[in-house]
Scaffold this motif. Structure first.
Motif, short mmCIF file in Angstrom:
data_model
loop_
_atom_site.label_atom_id
_atom_site.label_comp_id
_atom_site.label_asym_id
_atom_site.label_seq_id
_atom_site.Cartn_x
_atom_site.Cartn_y
_atom_site.Cartn_z
N ASP A 80 0.54 9.51 -1.90
CA ASP A 80 -0.03 8.30 -2.49
C ASP A 80 0.91 7.11 -2.30
O ASP A 80 0.48 5.95 -2.32
CB ASP A 80 -0.27 8.50 -3.99
CG ASP A 80 -1.36 9.53 -4.26
OD1 ASP A 80 -2.18 9.78 -3.36
OD2 ASP A 80 -1.37 10.10 -5.37
N ASP A 81 2.21 7.39 -2.12
CA ASP A 81 3.20 6.33 -1.98
C ASP A 81 3.93 6.35 -0.63
O ASP A 81 4.56 5.37 -0.26
CB ASP A 81 4.26 6.44 -3.08
CG ASP A 81 3.70 6.12 -4.45
OD1 ASP A 81 2.84 5.23 -4.54
OD2 ASP A 81 4.12 6.76 -5.43
N VAL A 82 3.86 7.47 0.09
CA VAL A 82 4.64 7.64 1.32
C VAL A 82 3.75 7.43 2.54
O VAL A 82 2.70 8.08 2.69
CB VAL A 82 5.29 9.03 1.39
CG1 VAL A 82 6.02 9.22 2.73
CG2 VAL A 82 6.27 9.22 0.23
N LEU A 83 4.17 6.55 3.42
CA LEU A 83 3.53 6.36 4.72
C LEU A 83 4.22 7.26 5.73
O LEU A 83 5.44 7.19 5.91
CB LEU A 83 3.65 4.90 5.17
CG LEU A 83 3.25 4.59 6.62
CD1 LEU A 83 1.76 4.80 6.82
CD2 LEU A 83 3.66 3.17 6.99
N VAL A 141 8.64 5.31 3.47
CA VAL A 141 8.23 5.65 4.83
C VAL A 141 8.95 6.92 5.29
O VAL A 141 10.16 7.07 5.08
CB VAL A 141 8.55 4.51 5.82
CG1 VAL A 141 8.17 4.90 7.24
CG2 VAL A 141 7.81 3.24 5.43
N ARG A 154 0.83 -1.20 0.00
CA ARG A 154 0.00 0.00 0.00
C ARG A 154 0.87 1.25 0.00
O ARG A 154 0.44 2.32 -0.42
CB ARG A 154 -0.92 0.00 1.22
CG ARG A 154 -1.74 -1.27 1.38
CD ARG A 154 -2.67 -1.50 0.19
NE ARG A 154 -3.63 -0.44 0.05
CZ ARG A 154 -4.79 -0.39 0.70
NH1 ARG A 154 -5.13 -1.38 1.51
NH2 ARG A 154 -5.63 0.60 0.52
N ALA A 155 2.09 1.13 0.54
CA ALA A 155 3.04 2.24 0.59
C ALA A 155 4.38 1.77 0.03
O ALA A 155 4.74 0.60 0.16
CB ALA A 155 3.22 2.73 2.02
N LYS A 156 5.10 2.67 -0.60
CA LYS A 156 6.41 2.34 -1.16
C LYS A 156 7.56 2.95 -0.36
O LYS A 156 8.69 2.47 -0.45
CB LYS A 156 6.49 2.83 -2.62
CG LYS A 156 5.52 2.13 -3.55
CD LYS A 156 5.65 2.67 -4.97
CE LYS A 156 4.67 1.98 -5.91
NZ LYS A 156 4.78 2.53 -7.30
N GLY A 171 -1.07 9.12 5.21
CA GLY A 171 -0.52 8.87 3.87
C GLY A 171 -0.95 7.55 3.28
O GLY A 171 -2.07 7.07 3.49
N ALA A 172 -0.03 6.92 2.55
CA ALA A 172 -0.35 5.77 1.71
C ALA A 172 -0.91 4.61 2.52
O ALA A 172 -0.31 4.17 3.50
CB ALA A 172 0.92 5.32 0.98
#
Length: 492
Positions: free
Chosen positions: A388-391, A73, A69-71, A424-425
């Motif tokens: 959309d990609d960062v937690l 952190v 879900r996230a790429k 985030g993501a």
């Protein structure tokens, strides 16, 4: 006269297999072995799965256990144990019962506690969700619609150093890999000209546990976090000034030839290949790091939004510049960025959130440094589509008591219940999970351990915390040890 033995029993009474039973049972066993092999090939047994790391390219991006879900952190770590009852968790009972005894005698880290004390600032509803957060951090509170608050975390320790180590590594003892090291070991990075894992200490100095927060421990050395900031260079990255550029280049060419010759002599030496890859990354970083840390091209509007132009408060301006650096690193594809707010270099409670003595005068200063820059960072990530990609993970090592300490005007350590949050993501937001009791002392609803917290972060990255391990000293080691459950409610 001897007693007749039952059929298929030896004189000792143990079962003997006839030929038919032997063949039948052997066939079942072979079938089970075949099934186990097929399940293992499809990664369905829950057994540890080693990342497939190319020694020549140890930082290259790798596959996840399942779709992530996230790429990336971003961890915003506030050192000193932020008081959850003064920031994120609204407890009306503290206002109603201000300056009255707390039921039951309580002795904590520094001894006996006094009366219940209301939060040092009022709480107000934020965002369209109406989440109640403190006026101490209004800018971060205004992002409530993007946040999943977790109010029921617990820790195993009430001491800062082990507490930081526990939050960052899953263990209170030193010698275990940090979250960022596990993530870079498992996933590599999207930009091989920069480290997979960067740690950004506060401009005022390191956290109390220092390198433990970004250590690789027993993981391969290339997965240690690289510490630097917007104001401090990476140590030993650049040659000393007395060496010319040609001298440095000639030295690196010679080292490359020697390494290549060594590899020819000892083919398959993965450790040497990894060292060479590390040297080559360092050489590339001599080009990439100056570019990513140069904030001179950032527009004045960005510097103002973050508070990086604050000429009156150098600590706030320095933290704001680190926030901009964090955004730039994430833009470049760095897998894991650890951003610290607070340092122990200036003394207990002075440069960090350790509010034992005079929390009323200490916390507003800390909040002023944190609030606008960190909120601007999250808004900037969202505006650029990076959320959309960062937690985003906001955390601290433990909470603080709802009482003041006897003889002081501050709150003691409290590992029995505290708050962290995600944004985030992949995050289900706005959302609130768990709660402490009516005073904010002990977690009592949906109680979580830090292993649960870590398992959830890894899950959002597409990693099964029970299958990500590293064999060390006869043990399959994990970030979550032998514990942890994914908090599915905070996942969108």
């Amino acid at each position: 006269m001897t007693t007749p033995q039952p059929e298929n029993l030896s004189p000792a009474g143990t079962s003997l297999l006839n030929r038919r039973d032997f063949l039948r049972r052997s066939g079942t066993a072979f079938g089970g072995m075949a099934l186990a092999g097929l399940l293992a090939d499809d990664h369905l047994l829950g057994s540890p799965i080693r990342p497939e790391i190319n020694p020549d390219r140890p930082f290259s991006a790798r596959k996840t256990h399942f779709p992530p879900r996230a790429k990336q952190v971003l961890v915003i770590y506030c050192t000193g144990a932020v008081s959850h009852v003064d920031t994120w968790e609204h407890k009306p009972e503290l206002f109603r019962r201000h300056d009255t005894p707390m039921p039951g005698a309580v002795n904590t880290f520094q001894g006996e506690n006094g009366n219940l004390i209301k939060p040092i600032r009022d709480f107000k509803p934020r965002g369209t969700c109406g989440k109640m957060t403190s006026d101490l951090l209004p800018e971060l509170g205004s992002l409530a619609d993007d946040i999943a608050f977790i109010h029921s975390l617990t820790s195993k320790t009430n001491t800062h150093g082990p507490g930081e180590t526990f939050m960052s590594t899953g263990f209170t003892l030193e010698g275990f890999p940090s979250m960022g090291s596990w993530a870079s070991y498992a996933l590599g990075t999207e930009n091989e000209n920069l480290p997979a894992f960067v740690s950004i200490p506060d401009p005022r100095g390191n956290p109390q546990a220092s390198i433990n927060n970004w250590s690789n421990a027993f993981l391969p050395a290339q997965f240690q976090g690289t510490p630097f900031s917007a104001s401090k260079k990476i140590r030993h990255l650049f040659p000393k000034e007395e060496f010319s550029g040609k001298t440095d280049l000639d030295g690196r060419r010679l080292l490359r030839r020697l390494n290549e010759r060594h590899l020819e002599q000892y083919p398959g030496d993965s450790e040497l290949a990894a060292r060479i890859a590390g040297y080559e990354l360092a050489a590339r970083m001599q080009m990439s790091i100056p570019e990513v840390t140069d904030l001179s091209k950032e527009p004045a509007s960005i510097l103002k939004a973050y508070g990086a132009d604050d000429a009156k408060n150098k600590d706030r301006a320095g933290f704001a510049r680190n926030c901009i650096l964090a955004r730039r690193l994430l833009e470049k594809g760095v897998r894991f960025v650890q951003l610290f707010n607070g340092s122990y270099a200036m003394g207990e409670g002075v440069g960090n959130w350790d509010g034992h003595k005079t929390i009323e005068s200490q916390y507003p200063g800390h909040a002023h440094i944190l609030d606008q820059p960190a909120a601007a960072l999250i808004r900037d990530l969202k505006a650029r589509g990076l959320l959309d990609d960062v937690l985003v993970v906001w955390c601290t090592e433990f909470g603080r008591m709802p009482t003041f300490q006897k003889g002081a005007s501050g709150r003691d350590h409290n590992p029995s219940g505290f708050t962290a949050w995600l944004a985030g993501a992949g995050v289900n937001a706005p959302f609130t999970y768990g709660a402490t009791d009516k005073f904010g002392w002990k977690a009592e609803k949906d109680v979580l351990s830090l292993h649960d917290f870590h398992a959830t972060i890894l899950h959002l990255l597409g990693l099964d915390h029970e299958r990500l391990s590293y064999y060390h000293n006869g043990i399959e080691r994990r970030l979550t040890d032998v514990h942890g459950h994914v908090v599915k409610e905070v996942i969108a």
